[in-house]
Design a protein around this motif. Structure first.
Motif, PDB file in Angstrom:
ATOM      1  N   ASP A 143       6.330  -7.693   2.915  1.00  0.00           N
ATOM      2  CA  ASP A 143       6.580  -9.126   2.859  1.00  0.00           C
ATOM      3  C   ASP A 143       6.144  -9.771   4.168  1.00  0.00           C
ATOM      4  N   ARG A 144       5.536 -10.917   4.045  1.00  0.00           N
ATOM      5  CA  ARG A 144       5.167 -11.660   5.251  1.00  0.00           C
ATOM      6  C   ARG A 144       6.384 -12.379   5.807  1.00  0.00           C
ATOM      7  N   ALA A 145       6.415 -12.479   7.128  1.00  0.00           N
ATOM      8  CA  ALA A 145       7.495 -13.174   7.810  1.00  0.00           C
ATOM      9  C   ALA A 145       6.883 -14.085   8.860  1.00  0.00           C
ATOM     10  N   PRO A 146       7.605 -15.114   9.301  1.00  0.00           N
ATOM     11  CA  PRO A 146       7.070 -15.979  10.357  1.00  0.00           C
ATOM     12  C   PRO A 146       6.775 -15.166  11.614  1.00  0.00           C
ATOM     13  N   CYS A 147       5.659 -15.450  12.244  1.00  0.00           N
ATOM     14  CA  CYS A 147       5.285 -14.770  13.495  1.00  0.00           C
ATOM     15  C   CYS A 147       5.936 -15.517  14.655  1.00  0.00           C
ATOM     16  N   ARG A 148       6.913 -14.883  15.292  1.00  0.00           N
ATOM     17  CA  ARG A 148       7.705 -15.566  16.320  1.00  0.00           C
ATOM     18  C   ARG A 148       6.909 -15.856  17.580  1.00  0.00           C
ATOM     19  N   GLY A 207      -1.842  13.270   1.370  1.00  0.00           N
ATOM     20  CA  GLY A 207      -2.488  14.073   2.387  1.00  0.00           C
ATOM     21  C   GLY A 207      -3.441  13.317   3.289  1.00  0.00           C
ATOM     22  N   GLU A 208      -3.729  12.040   2.960  1.00  0.00           N
ATOM     23  CA  GLU A 208      -4.636  11.260   3.781  1.00  0.00           C
ATOM     24  C   GLU A 208      -3.875  10.591   4.923  1.00  0.00           C
ATOM     25  N   SER A 209      -4.582  10.307   5.998  1.00  0.00           N
ATOM     26  CA  SER A 209      -3.939   9.672   7.158  1.00  0.00           C
ATOM     27  C   SER A 209      -3.758   8.181   6.905  1.00  0.00           C
ATOM     28  N   ASP A 210      -2.720   7.625   7.471  1.00  0.00           N
ATOM     29  CA  ASP A 210      -2.413   6.211   7.321  1.00  0.00           C
ATOM     30  C   ASP A 210      -1.678   5.748   8.567  1.00  0.00           C
ATOM     31  N   ALA A 211      -1.451   4.460   8.660  1.00  0.00           N
ATOM     32  CA  ALA A 211      -0.734   3.908   9.807  1.00  0.00           C
ATOM     33  C   ALA A 211      -0.158   2.558   9.422  1.00  0.00           C
ATOM     34  N   ARG A 212       0.934   2.213  10.043  1.00  0.00           N
ATOM     35  CA  ARG A 212       1.553   0.911   9.827  1.00  0.00           C
ATOM     36  C   ARG A 212       0.903  -0.089  10.782  1.00  0.00           C
ATOM     37  N   LEU A 213       0.533  -1.258  10.252  1.00  0.00           N
ATOM     38  CA  LEU A 213      -0.155  -2.271  11.045  1.00  0.00           C
ATOM     39  C   LEU A 213       0.743  -3.462  11.341  1.00  0.00           C
ATOM     40  N   ARG A 214       0.416  -4.167  12.391  1.00  0.00           N
ATOM     41  CA  ARG A 214       0.956  -5.509  12.591  1.00  0.00           C
ATOM     42  C   ARG A 214      -0.207  -6.461  12.410  1.00  0.00           C
ATOM     43  N   VAL A 215      -0.176  -7.213  11.305  1.00  0.00           N
ATOM     44  CA  VAL A 215      -1.277  -8.111  10.968  1.00  0.00           C
ATOM     45  C   VAL A 215      -0.785  -9.550  11.100  1.00  0.00           C
ATOM     46  N   ILE A 216      -1.498 -10.345  11.880  1.00  0.00           N
ATOM     47  CA  ILE A 216      -1.153 -11.750  12.082  1.00  0.00           C
ATOM     48  C   ILE A 216      -2.108 -12.602  11.258  1.00  0.00           C
ATOM     49  N   THR A 221       2.064 -16.529   9.906  1.00  0.00           N
ATOM     50  CA  THR A 221       2.918 -15.456   9.398  1.00  0.00           C
ATOM     51  C   THR A 221       2.352 -14.107   9.836  1.00  0.00           C
ATOM     52  N   GLU A 222       3.121 -13.060   9.601  1.00  0.00           N
ATOM     53  CA  GLU A 222       2.663 -11.713   9.913  1.00  0.00           C
ATOM     54  C   GLU A 222       3.236 -10.734   8.905  1.00  0.00           C
ATOM     55  N   SER A 223       2.652  -9.540   8.835  1.00  0.00           N
ATOM     56  CA  SER A 223       3.153  -8.502   7.948  1.00  0.00           C
ATOM     57  C   SER A 223       2.935  -7.150   8.606  1.00  0.00           C
TER      58      SER A 223
END
Length: 403
Positions: A143-148, A207-216, A221-223
């Motif tokens: 979910d997108r949230a406001p980017c503080r 089995g594949e590599s992944d990563a959590r992002l911070r997207v603005i 907003t950001e997610s």
């Protein structure tokens, strides 16, 4: 102390006991309202009604079907009238959802408002347990949230839009290069998106590599969606694009292009205006331009042209170039010195406010260095730092480090 029962004690304290009113709504009505509240939350988060289509995530597609079905239920319009300020139920059902093909039981089942509900003690029914599909969807969709701290990133979006207009950056179809790295810009879902952070790499269940992002996003907003989720969204989006790094392409090519001129001149002017600000910073304020004609012809009548601050000008430097692309060259200067562009408004001969472009608060020696770097091709390796008034290595000052 005199013993008092509960009622007497409350009466002595002046507390009026009001019996709780039982809800006048049926379970079916409560569920219809709850279902619409989910749709309303989606609208508040995204600024639009949920839509059908494979490009949408599983929850949006579910809400889109639910909204179409609620629009077909006359009782729903009455129940949620007070909540439906955006007028979501006023729209026509989408052609993508064949609501009429559903009988009443199927309709209510899709809405989650079936009349018959299992009893609380029915041990054959699992409660609060999500299906594997829901779990995967929850992992893929953030979910997108406001980017503080959006004020840190807003200048980046402004600059990137300028670079796109100037041709310094290109919007490339996503696919050939499917990488997602820190500092990348994308256009996804019609929104400009900036990858501010890439979290620790981990192994996904497949089995594949992944990563959590911070997207603005450019809308403030950001997610924190997964990298592979962003990649999938870009693949599915026909308008999904990767923005190239700031690079103008060849300025001096062997083949002529529409905006090429066989020979030309980069000219640097200094204003003779009596405007107080110009007078105070005259040695620092310069106009940079490119022309295929003589500089003298180009600046003729400067005193009557707001572009030249309605004053005479002094030519302080010229550089002859051959087989150059004028649009790209001007774009480089606007990109390089954009942060130091003169912010000055004057009135033209008719009293209309004009903000002249191509004037920059940049020392002449820095402009000279920029031209030399254009000639040797190293201009893409530097950026202009207004604080120190010099060109510095681009690699040492990445976008994300800007305040």
């Amino acid at each position: 102390m005199v013993d008092m029962d509960d009622d007497e004690l409350l009466d002595a304290l002046g507390v009026e006991v009001v019996p709780l009113k039982a809800s006048s709504r049926t379970p079916r009505e409560e569920r219809i309202i709850a279902g619409f509240e989910d749709i309303l939350r989606f609208y508040q988060a995204h600024g639009r009604a949920p839509q059908h289509g494979e490009d949408g995530d599983i929850f949006e597609r579910l809400y889109a079907v639910r909204l179409d079905q609620l629009r077909k239920l006359p009782e729903a319009h009455t129940l949620v009238a007070a909540l439906d300020e955006p007028g979501l139920l006023a729209g026509a059902p989408s052609a993508a959802a064949d609501v009429d093909a559903l009988d009443e039981d199927a309709l209510l089942a899709e809405l989650g408002v079936g009349d018959v509900a299992p009893t609380e003690d029915d041990i054959t029914v699992l409660r609060h347990v999500r299906s594997s599909v829901e779990k995967r969807a929850a992992e893929e969709v953030a979910d997108r949230a406001p980017c503080r701290d959006f004020e840190r990133f807003q200048p980046l979006f402004v600059r990137v839009e300028q670079e796109l207009k100037a041709g310094v950056r290109k919007a490339l179809r996503f696919g050939r290069d499917a990488s997602v790295a820190d500092g990348n810009f994308f256009i996804v879902g019609g929104q400009l998106a900036y990858v501010a952070e890439v979290g620790e790499i981990f192994k996904a269940p497949n089995g594949e590599s992944d990563a959590r992002l911070r997207v603005i996003y450019a809308n403030g907003t950001e997610s924190n969606l997964l990298r592979r989720s962003l990649q999938r969204a870009l693949y599915k989006d026909d308008t999904g694009r990767r923005l190239s790094e700031p690079y103008m392409g060849p300025l001096f090519g062997e083949e002529a292009e529409p905006d090429d001129i066989e020979s030309g001149t980069i000219y640097v002017l200094r204003s003779l205006s009596s405007h107080p600000f110009v007078t105070e910073h005259r040695e620092l304020i310069h106009k940079i331009g490119v022309t295929g004609e003589s500089v003298e012809t180009r600046i003729a009548g400067a005193e009557k042209d707001a572009t030249y601050l309605l004053a005479g000008v002094e030519v302080v430097a010229t550089y002859k170039l051959h087989n150059l692309n004028r649009v790209r060259l001007e774009g480089i200067f606007h990109h390089l010195f954009g942060a130091a562009q003169l912010n000055l408004t004057i009135e033209d001969r008719f009293g209309h406010p004009v903000k002249p472009r191509e004037w920059f608060l940049v020392p002449l020696n820095v402009i000279d260095e920029a031209v030399q770097r254009i000639r040797d091709g190293s201009i893409t390796e530097v950026i202009y730092d207004p604080k120190s008034a010099r060109l510095i290595d681009y690699a040492q000052t990445h976008y994300k480090d800007e305040p």
